[in-house]
Design an enzyme around this catalytic site. Structure first.
Site, short mmCIF file in Angstrom:
data_model
loop_
_atom_site.label_atom_id
_atom_site.label_comp_id
_atom_site.label_asym_id
_atom_site.label_seq_id
_atom_site.Cartn_x
_atom_site.Cartn_y
_atom_site.Cartn_z
N GLU A 1 2.61 -5.61 13.62
CA GLU A 1 1.57 -5.60 14.64
C GLU A 1 0.98 -7.01 14.74
O GLU A 1 0.60 -7.49 15.79
CB GLU A 1 0.51 -4.57 14.27
CG GLU A 1 -0.49 -4.28 15.36
CD GLU A 1 -1.56 -3.29 14.90
OE1 GLU A 1 -1.49 -2.80 13.77
OE2 GLU A 1 -2.47 -3.03 15.70
N ARG A 25 0.82 -1.22 0.00
CA ARG A 25 0.00 0.00 0.00
C ARG A 25 0.86 1.27 0.00
O ARG A 25 0.37 2.33 -0.38
CB ARG A 25 -1.01 -0.02 1.15
CG ARG A 25 -2.14 -1.03 0.92
CD ARG A 25 -3.22 -0.90 1.98
NE ARG A 25 -2.70 -1.17 3.30
CZ ARG A 25 -2.68 -2.35 3.89
NH1 ARG A 25 -3.17 -3.39 3.26
NH2 ARG A 25 -2.18 -2.51 5.09
P1 AMP Z 1 3.87 -1.58 11.68
O1 AMP Z 1 5.10 -2.28 11.21
O2 AMP Z 1 3.31 -2.20 12.93
O3 AMP Z 1 4.03 -0.09 11.80
O4 AMP Z 1 2.75 -1.87 10.60
C1 AMP Z 1 2.67 -1.11 9.51
C2 AMP Z 1 2.25 -1.91 8.30
O5 AMP Z 1 1.18 -2.81 8.55
C3 AMP Z 1 1.78 -0.95 7.26
O6 AMP Z 1 2.34 -1.36 6.03
C4 AMP Z 1 0.28 -1.08 7.27
O7 AMP Z 1 -0.18 -1.16 5.96
C5 AMP Z 1 -0.04 -2.35 8.03
N1 AMP Z 1 -0.92 -2.16 9.19
C6 AMP Z 1 -0.60 -2.38 10.48
N2 AMP Z 1 -1.63 -2.16 11.29
C7 AMP Z 1 -2.65 -1.76 10.51
C8 AMP Z 1 -4.00 -1.38 10.77
N3 AMP Z 1 -4.50 -1.36 12.01
N4 AMP Z 1 -4.76 -1.03 9.72
C9 AMP Z 1 -4.24 -1.04 8.46
N5 AMP Z 1 -3.00 -1.41 8.16
C10 AMP Z 1 -2.20 -1.77 9.16
#
Ligand code: AMP
Length: 172
Positions: free
Chosen positions: A97, A60
């Site tokens: 996450e 994305r």
């Molecule tokens: P992080 O590494 O935890 O910052 O996760 C970021 C990545 O996971 C990004 O590429 C987002 O597209 C996706 N992502 C994580 N949590 C969400 C969420 N609650 N809603 C949408 N996309 C998420």
């Protein structure tokens, strides 16, 4: 402006796994005016800065990084999931996450000393973009700023990215 964009983010409970509130950006993407506003906001923030490339994170992140690079008249560097890039790569493993993953960038994507903006759609825990920034630094390049459409402030990703300036358009 931000309120209007925020109205076009759909909250999906328990996707892709129980306990996650998924921020669905597709209503915003479907709306031409809102999509233009989002890209214009990024472009006006970075126009006139000495930048060499925009780094986009699969998948994305590509949606926002490619039009930003086009608007700035600089190159787009894709950071991809393992096994997708055909040439020699730098690789970093990181935690999400939900789950864990690895990211790769071509070794010859950035020249040492290059200044880049790293772009993704959502800043959650910051693990993904921290890995992306590490890849940029493995190439000897520097992160001018990390930019996101959405920041989930309660996950404190910004603290994990304390080394870098962070910009987000919509905060939860
Ligand atoms: P992080 O590494 O935890 O910052 O996760 C970021 C990545 O996971 C990004 O590429 C987002 O597209 C996706 N992502 C994580 N949590 C969400 C969420 N609650 N809603 C949408 N996309 C998420």
């Amino acid at each position: 402006m931000t309120a209007h964009l925020a109205d076009l983010i759909r909250n999906i409970p328990d996707f892709p796994v129980p306990g996650i509130q998924f921020k669905d950006i597709t209503p915003l993407l479907q709306n031409g005016e809102a999509l233009k506003q989002a890209i214009d906001a990024l472009a006006s923030r970075y126009e006139g800065r000495a930048l060499d490339a925009v780094v986009g994170i699969e998948s994305r992140g590509f949606i926002f990084s490619a039009p930003l690079a086009y608007r700035l008249g600089i190159g787009l560097i894709p950071i991809r999931k393992p096994g997708k890039l055909p040439w020699e790569t730098f690789a970093v493993e990181y935690e999400l996450e939900y789950g864990s993953n690895k990211l790769e960038m071509h070794r010859d994507a950035l020249r040492p000393g290059a200044r880049v903006i790293v772009v993704d759609d959502v800043l959650a825990t910051g693990g993904t973009v921290a890995a992306a920034c590490q890849l940029v630094e493995m190439a000897g390049a520097a992160v001018e700023e990390a930019a996101f459409l959405i920041e989930l402030t309660f996950l404190h990703g910004r603290e994990r990215l304390a080394k870098y300036p962070v910009f987000s358009m919509i905060q939860y």
